[in-house]
Design a protein around this motif. Structure first.
Motif, short mmCIF file in Angstrom:
data_model
loop_
_atom_site.label_atom_id
_atom_site.label_comp_id
_atom_site.label_asym_id
_atom_site.label_seq_id
_atom_site.Cartn_x
_atom_site.Cartn_y
_atom_site.Cartn_z
N ALA A 113 7.29 3.22 -5.50
CA ALA A 113 6.21 4.19 -5.41
C ALA A 113 5.55 4.45 -6.75
CB ALA A 113 6.73 5.50 -4.82
N GLU A 114 6.34 4.47 -7.82
CA GLU A 114 5.81 4.77 -9.14
C GLU A 114 4.76 3.74 -9.57
OE1 GLU A 114 6.47 7.30 -11.19
OE2 GLU A 114 8.01 8.30 -10.01
N ASP A 115 4.89 2.53 -9.09
CA ASP A 115 3.96 1.47 -9.49
C ASP A 115 2.71 1.44 -8.61
OD1 ASP A 115 5.79 0.63 -11.42
OD2 ASP A 115 6.83 -0.66 -9.98
N ALA A 116 2.63 2.35 -7.65
CA ALA A 116 1.52 2.30 -6.70
C ALA A 116 0.78 3.63 -6.61
CB ALA A 116 2.06 1.90 -5.33
N GLY A 117 0.72 4.36 -7.71
CA GLY A 117 -0.04 5.60 -7.73
C GLY A 117 0.70 6.81 -7.24
N THR A 118 2.02 6.68 -7.04
CA THR A 118 2.82 7.80 -6.57
C THR A 118 3.82 8.19 -7.65
OG1 THR A 118 2.63 7.12 -4.27
CG2 THR A 118 4.45 8.57 -4.80
N HIS A 119 4.02 9.47 -7.83
CA HIS A 119 5.00 9.94 -8.81
C HIS A 119 5.78 11.10 -8.21
CE1 HIS A 119 6.87 11.10 -12.58
NE2 HIS A 119 6.48 12.34 -12.35
N ILE A 120 7.10 11.00 -8.26
CA ILE A 120 7.99 12.05 -7.77
C ILE A 120 8.59 12.75 -8.97
CG2 ILE A 120 9.99 12.59 -6.35
CD1 ILE A 120 9.49 10.04 -4.79
N GLY A 121 8.23 14.00 -9.19
CA GLY A 121 8.70 14.74 -10.34
C GLY A 121 10.09 15.29 -10.16
N MET A 164 0.84 -1.20 0.00
CA MET A 164 0.00 0.00 0.00
C MET A 164 0.88 1.24 0.00
SD MET A 164 -2.70 1.22 2.91
CE MET A 164 -3.15 2.95 3.06
N PRO A 165 0.72 2.15 -0.98
CA PRO A 165 1.53 3.37 -1.01
C PRO A 165 1.11 4.32 0.10
CG PRO A 165 -0.18 3.47 -2.68
CD PRO A 165 -0.25 2.09 -2.09
N LEU A 166 2.03 5.19 0.49
CA LEU A 166 1.69 6.22 1.45
C LEU A 166 0.80 7.27 0.77
CD1 LEU A 166 5.18 6.79 3.13
CD2 LEU A 166 3.25 5.48 4.03
N LYS A 167 -0.22 7.71 1.46
CA LYS A 167 -1.08 8.76 0.93
C LYS A 167 -1.30 9.82 2.00
CE LYS A 167 -5.52 6.53 2.04
NZ LYS A 167 -6.81 6.08 1.48
N LEU A 168 -1.82 10.95 1.56
CA LEU A 168 -2.05 12.04 2.50
C LEU A 168 -3.09 11.63 3.53
CD1 LEU A 168 -1.46 15.00 3.22
CD2 LEU A 168 -3.37 15.63 1.74
N ASP A 169 -2.73 11.79 4.81
CA ASP A 169 -3.64 11.44 5.89
C ASP A 169 -4.33 12.69 6.43
OD1 ASP A 169 -4.55 9.26 7.82
OD2 ASP A 169 -3.81 10.78 9.21
N HIS A 170 -3.56 13.64 6.96
CA HIS A 170 -4.20 14.85 7.46
C HIS A 170 -3.23 16.01 7.51
CE1 HIS A 170 -2.60 13.24 11.33
NE2 HIS A 170 -2.66 14.48 11.77
N ILE A 171 -3.80 17.20 7.62
CA ILE A 171 -3.06 18.46 7.70
C ILE A 171 -3.37 19.08 9.05
CG2 ILE A 171 -2.81 20.78 6.73
CD1 ILE A 171 -3.65 19.48 4.01
N VAL A 172 -2.32 19.49 9.77
CA VAL A 172 -2.47 20.01 11.13
C VAL A 172 -2.51 21.52 11.11
CG1 VAL A 172 -1.50 20.03 13.46
CG2 VAL A 172 -1.20 18.00 12.00
N ILE A 173 -3.55 22.11 11.72
CA ILE A 173 -3.71 23.55 11.82
C ILE A 173 -3.76 23.90 13.30
CG2 ILE A 173 -5.17 25.53 11.27
CD1 ILE A 173 -6.21 23.89 8.85
N ALA A 174 -2.75 24.62 13.79
CA ALA A 174 -2.66 24.97 15.20
C ALA A 174 -3.40 26.28 15.45
CB ALA A 174 -1.20 25.12 15.62
N VAL A 175 -4.22 26.30 16.51
CA VAL A 175 -5.05 27.47 16.81
C VAL A 175 -5.01 27.76 18.32
CG1 VAL A 175 -6.55 26.95 14.85
CG2 VAL A 175 -7.19 26.14 17.13
N HIS A 176 -5.42 28.96 18.67
CA HIS A 176 -5.45 29.34 20.08
C HIS A 176 -6.72 28.89 20.79
CE1 HIS A 176 -1.78 31.69 19.95
NE2 HIS A 176 -2.23 32.40 18.94
N ASP A 177 -7.85 29.04 20.13
CA ASP A 177 -9.15 28.82 20.76
C ASP A 177 -9.94 27.83 19.91
OD1 ASP A 177 -11.86 28.99 21.60
OD2 ASP A 177 -11.59 31.05 22.29
N LEU A 178 -10.07 26.59 20.39
CA LEU A 178 -10.72 25.56 19.59
C LEU A 178 -12.20 25.85 19.37
CD1 LEU A 178 -10.23 22.92 18.09
CD2 LEU A 178 -10.84 21.69 20.19
N GLU A 179 -12.89 26.33 20.38
CA GLU A 179 -14.32 26.60 20.24
C GLU A 179 -14.59 27.66 19.18
OE1 GLU A 179 -16.79 24.87 21.56
OE2 GLU A 179 -15.25 23.58 22.42
#
Length: 295
Positions: A184-192, A1-16
């Motif tokens: 990676a190239e054979d599993a949907g990943t391409h490094i340009g 299984m190729p690595l894929k994007l899981d999540h992006i972290v956004i740091a904030v002061h006030d969660l509510e």
């Protein structure tokens, strides 16, 4: 299984406040819960492609945590991103064989508001130009919910592209090749390959991870000849260091396209754009190649 994007972290002061603001922007926001042993709690914005935003805040000062340090020094915004491995330990071992030493696997977890306990393992490279790994030990659907929670009023479908600032593009690409592996190239990943971006002092390279694209950008070697202060990317790296700083989401609603107000996104540079016509027609994940704007 190729690595894929899981999540992006956004740091904030006030969660509510952040939950309210992202909801007003047309996102479906879920309360994530608390991280045992840490002062953090979070909320999630989950997309149809399986990726998500982690909106994270601190209940008390945590000077030993890099994300907290970035938040205090530079303010709210994007601080990191993660890729999803099938087996974190195996991915770490493979990267080590290819010359990239990662710290981990390290155990982590979260307690959801409903009491469900989630467990995962992470691993991280020593340099901030690379993402960290986040692999589930409990079912991923517990950490990343499915169904109607992935439907957003603004039509957001998933992450089209994520811009990452790096100091040395060639060295960073070598690290990505070690992380992703030769298959990676054979599993949907391409490094340009690196290319010079015309009309600027920037070199870029695109890495396709399934339906998402990483746009790595670095100052060109001759950027200094353009004059002091003329290169925004150089200034950005000097001030904040390497790492992700802007992204584009696909949306299925033409009226929703454009950039969000930074005050509402809490410092995260986020745009909505339509998918390529072939993706709309075929419903197939294709790399969406959009270069960041440095002006």
């Amino acid at each position: 299984m190729p690595l894929k994007l899981d999540h992006i972290v956004i740091a904030v002061h006030d969660l509510e406040r952040t939950i309210a603001d992202y909801g007003a922007l047309g996102f479906h926001v879920l309360r994530g819960g608390d991280h045992p042993g840490r002062a953090t709690h979070n909320a999630l914005v989950v997309f149809g492609d399986g990726s998500y935003f982690e909106l994270i805040a601190w209940r008390e000062a945590s000077p030993g945590e890099r994300w907290w340090q970035l938040l205090q020094k530079h303010g709210e915004g994007i601080v990191d991103f993660a890729l999803l491995p099938r087996d974190t330990a195996a991915t770490v071992a493979g990267a080590k064989e290819r010359g990239l030493v990662l710290e981990g696997p390290l155990d982590g977890g979260r307690v959801r508001p409903d009491g469900e306990r989630l467990r995962w393992q992470t691993a991280r490279a020593p340099s901030a130009d690379l993402p960290f790994l986040c692999g589930d030990l409990t079912p991923r659907a517990l950490r990343v919910p499915e169904g109607k929670v992935r439907v957003h009023a603004n039509g957001a479908l998933g992450v089209a592209s994520l811009a990452v600032a790096v100091r040395d593009l060639d060295a960073t690409l070598a690290r990505y090749r070690a992380l992703l592996g030769t298959d990676a190239e054979d599993a949907g990943t391409h490094i340009g390959n690196p290319v010079a971006l015309p009309g600027s002092n920037v070199r870029v390279a695109v890495i396709v991870l399934g339906g998402s694209v990483l746009v790595l950008s670095s100052p060109r070697e001759n950027a200094a000849h353009a004059g002091e202060g003329s290169d925004t990317l150089t200034q950005r790296i000097a001030a904040r260091g390497e790492g992700p700083y802007a992204l584009v989401l696909h949306t299925d609603r033409p009226q929703s396209t454009g950039a969000f107000d930074l005050a509402r996104t809490h410092g995260a540079l986020i745009e909505l754009d339509l998918p390529p016509l072939d993706r709309v027609k075929d419903k197939a994940p294709r790399g969406y190649q959009r270069l960041p704007d440095f002006t």
